[in-house]
Design a protein around this motif. Sequence first.
Motif, mmCIF file in Angstrom:
data_model
loop_
_atom_site.group_PDB
_atom_site.id
_atom_site.type_symbol
_atom_site.label_atom_id
_atom_site.label_comp_id
_atom_site.label_asym_id
_atom_site.label_seq_id
_atom_site.Cartn_x
_atom_site.Cartn_y
_atom_site.Cartn_z
ATOM 1 N N GLN A 100 23.290 18.442 -15.339
ATOM 2 C CA GLN A 100 22.543 17.607 -16.136
ATOM 3 C C GLN A 100 22.975 16.168 -16.232
ATOM 4 O O GLN A 100 22.141 15.265 -16.096
ATOM 5 N N MET A 101 24.333 16.033 -16.490
ATOM 6 C CA MET A 101 24.735 14.465 -16.574
ATOM 7 C C MET A 101 24.801 13.743 -15.382
ATOM 8 O O MET A 101 24.583 12.724 -15.265
ATOM 9 N N GLY A 102 24.914 14.404 -14.162
ATOM 10 C CA GLY A 102 25.157 13.647 -12.989
ATOM 11 C C GLY A 102 23.890 13.583 -12.162
ATOM 12 O O GLY A 102 23.502 12.602 -11.259
ATOM 13 N N GLY A 103 22.922 14.303 -12.498
ATOM 14 C CA GLY A 103 21.698 14.428 -11.559
ATOM 15 C C GLY A 103 20.358 13.967 -12.743
ATOM 16 O O GLY A 103 19.752 13.132 -12.550
ATOM 17 N N VAL A 104 20.038 15.174 -13.072
ATOM 18 C CA VAL A 104 18.611 15.095 -13.995
ATOM 19 C C VAL A 104 18.489 13.996 -14.923
ATOM 20 O O VAL A 104 17.862 13.439 -14.777
ATOM 21 N N GLY A 105 19.829 13.801 -15.974
ATOM 22 C CA GLY A 105 19.736 12.875 -17.048
ATOM 23 C C GLY A 105 19.504 11.512 -16.310
ATOM 24 O O GLY A 105 18.429 10.859 -16.741
ATOM 25 N N PRO A 106 20.091 11.005 -15.193
ATOM 26 C CA PRO A 106 20.160 9.631 -14.815
ATOM 27 C C PRO A 106 18.793 9.309 -14.085
ATOM 28 O O PRO A 106 18.184 8.182 -14.279
ATOM 29 N N MET A 107 18.106 10.284 -13.348
ATOM 30 C CA MET A 107 17.136 10.180 -12.597
ATOM 31 C C MET A 107 15.955 10.007 -13.514
ATOM 32 O O MET A 107 15.240 9.199 -13.389
ATOM 33 N N MET A 108 15.749 10.839 -14.601
ATOM 34 C CA MET A 108 14.799 10.990 -15.683
ATOM 35 C C MET A 108 14.806 9.764 -16.423
ATOM 36 O O MET A 108 13.781 8.925 -16.848
ATOM 37 N N GLY A 109 16.193 9.177 -16.696
ATOM 38 C CA GLY A 109 16.320 7.952 -17.191
ATOM 39 C C GLY A 109 15.716 6.756 -16.519
ATOM 40 O O GLY A 109 14.866 6.065 -17.206
ATOM 41 N N GLN A 110 15.992 6.756 -15.055
ATOM 42 C CA GLN A 110 15.338 5.606 -14.413
ATOM 43 C C GLN A 110 13.761 5.694 -14.469
ATOM 44 O O GLN A 110 13.162 4.605 -14.384
#
Length: 138
Positions: A100-110
Amino acid sequence: MIELYTAGTPNGHKISIALEEMGLPYNVHALDLSALEQKQPEYLAINPNGRIPAIIDKDNDDFVVFESGAILLYLAEKTGKFLPADPKARSKVIQWLMFQMGGVGPMMGQANVFYRYFPEKIPAAIERYQTKADACLK
Ligand SMILES: N[C@@H](CCC(=O)N[C@@H](CS)C(=O)NCC(=O)O)C(=O)O
């Protein structure tokens, strides 16, 4: 008592949900991100990265934790909930947290930034981050 510095965003919600599920009492300090309260010196003294969420544990020498993943781990260790002692079970929890922290979270944020807030509409950036966020979830 936990002092929670947060706002109504996914990373903020993660900590509210954890505190509720763990049954820990907490005070909410709601920051107005659009007014840049997260960049003010008083808050930067808590989280030098100038982002929510952050917590202060008043019952542990006013210990400060920032970064939502680090906060989740700290609270899990503190309460003995959601982080098993068994090495394999513990590893599984940490794997999903890192996912979640390294993949989903940052990509969804961008994806969110380029789709909703960026002053220009850049189709290639919107497409790239939507695809990346989708790929993380498939
Ligand atoms: N990796 C950080 C990300 C924190 C983050 O991006 N927080 C956003 C809200 S979800 C924020 O504070 N945005 C305001 C800003 O960047 O100034 C975490 O997991 O805590």
